[in-house]
Design a protein around this motif. Sequence first.
Motif, PDB file in Angstrom:
ATOM      1  N   HIS A   1      -7.484  -1.046   5.622  1.00 11.69           N
ATOM      2  CA  HIS A   1      -8.837  -0.956   5.061  1.00 11.69           C
ATOM      3  C   HIS A   1      -9.031   0.371   4.335  1.00 11.69           C
ATOM      4  O   HIS A   1      -9.493   0.401   3.193  1.00 11.69           O
ATOM      5  CB  HIS A   1      -9.862  -1.118   6.184  1.00 11.69           C
ATOM      6  CG  HIS A   1     -11.266  -0.930   5.744  1.00 11.69           C
ATOM      7  ND1 HIS A   1     -11.956  -1.873   5.011  1.00 11.69           N
ATOM      8  CD2 HIS A   1     -12.127   0.109   5.908  1.00 11.69           C
ATOM      9  CE1 HIS A   1     -13.180  -1.430   4.760  1.00 11.69           C
ATOM     10  NE2 HIS A   1     -13.296  -0.225   5.287  1.00 11.69           N
ATOM     11  N   GLU A   2      -8.680   1.449   4.994  1.00 11.41           N
ATOM     12  CA  GLU A   2      -8.896   2.775   4.404  1.00 11.41           C
ATOM     13  C   GLU A   2      -7.990   3.008   3.202  1.00 11.41           C
ATOM     14  O   GLU A   2      -8.414   3.598   2.209  1.00 11.41           O
ATOM     15  CB  GLU A   2      -8.720   3.877   5.445  1.00 11.41           C
ATOM     16  CG  GLU A   2      -9.685   3.797   6.619  1.00 11.41           C
ATOM     17  CD  GLU A   2     -11.156   3.720   6.252  1.00 11.41           C
ATOM     18  OE1 GLU A   2     -11.540   3.972   5.085  1.00 11.41           O
ATOM     19  OE2 GLU A   2     -11.959   3.387   7.137  1.00 11.41           O
ATOM     20  N   LEU A   3      -6.774   2.531   3.266  1.00 10.96           N
ATOM     21  CA  LEU A   3      -5.876   2.657   2.115  1.00 10.96           C
ATOM     22  C   LEU A   3      -6.475   1.939   0.906  1.00 10.96           C
ATOM     23  O   LEU A   3      -6.501   2.491  -0.203  1.00 10.96           O
ATOM     24  CB  LEU A   3      -4.498   2.079   2.440  1.00 10.96           C
ATOM     25  CG  LEU A   3      -3.478   2.151   1.307  1.00 10.96           C
ATOM     26  CD1 LEU A   3      -3.129   3.599   0.983  1.00 10.96           C
ATOM     27  CD2 LEU A   3      -2.234   1.352   1.679  1.00 10.96           C
ATOM     28  N   GLY A   4      -6.973   0.735   1.118  1.00  6.93           N
ATOM     29  CA  GLY A   4      -7.599  -0.016   0.034  1.00  6.93           C
ATOM     30  C   GLY A   4      -8.803   0.702  -0.535  1.00  6.93           C
ATOM     31  O   GLY A   4      -8.985   0.773  -1.756  1.00  6.93           O
ATOM     32  N   GLU A   5      -9.612   1.250   0.341  1.00  5.61           N
ATOM     33  CA  GLU A   5     -10.789   1.985  -0.143  1.00  5.61           C
ATOM     34  C   GLU A   5     -10.380   3.243  -0.912  1.00  5.61           C
ATOM     35  O   GLU A   5     -10.965   3.559  -1.944  1.00  5.61           O
ATOM     36  CB  GLU A   5     -11.702   2.353   1.023  1.00  5.61           C
ATOM     37  CG  GLU A   5     -12.471   1.181   1.562  1.00  5.61           C
ATOM     38  CD  GLU A   5     -13.449   1.565   2.640  1.00  5.61           C
ATOM     39  OE1 GLU A   5     -14.416   0.820   2.826  1.00  5.61           O
ATOM     40  OE2 GLU A   5     -13.255   2.605   3.322  1.00  5.61           O
TER      41      GLU A   5
END
Length: 142
Positions: A41-45
């Motif tokens: 999730h954080e990588l995508g954001e």
Amino acid sequence: MIDVLLREHDEIRRLCAAVERSGGRERVRRFAELSHAVYLHELGEQRVVHPVVRNVSAAAAMIGMMRLTEESALLLSLDALDALGADDPDFDPGFAALRLAILEHLTREELDEFPILRLRVPVQRLHGMTGELNDVQLMAAA
């Protein structure tokens, strides 16, 4: 885009609760699931959402940078707890602090960044971002 992020937030919240109420091998498995979900999730954001938010305005750029700082701290805490192990006596207080930080971070994104996306980013761009997010997460998961 926002619907995808909200579904991911809901899943992360569900996994936090699952870790909290589990024990033993199940806790280890649940924590690994949570760590993986948060990482993707954080990588995508970081690769898709925050750059778009930062380009909206100086105020939005500041919001994006604050979320990035929080995300870095969350990922470091996840790694530290993973190294500690779910059976360590210090895991419970560490996880309680991490869980609170995760939940606060998700809420800040929903209250600060999502309105910027809704109001300032064209719908076509949001649809394109959804594909980009999916691509980043698929590549990282492989």
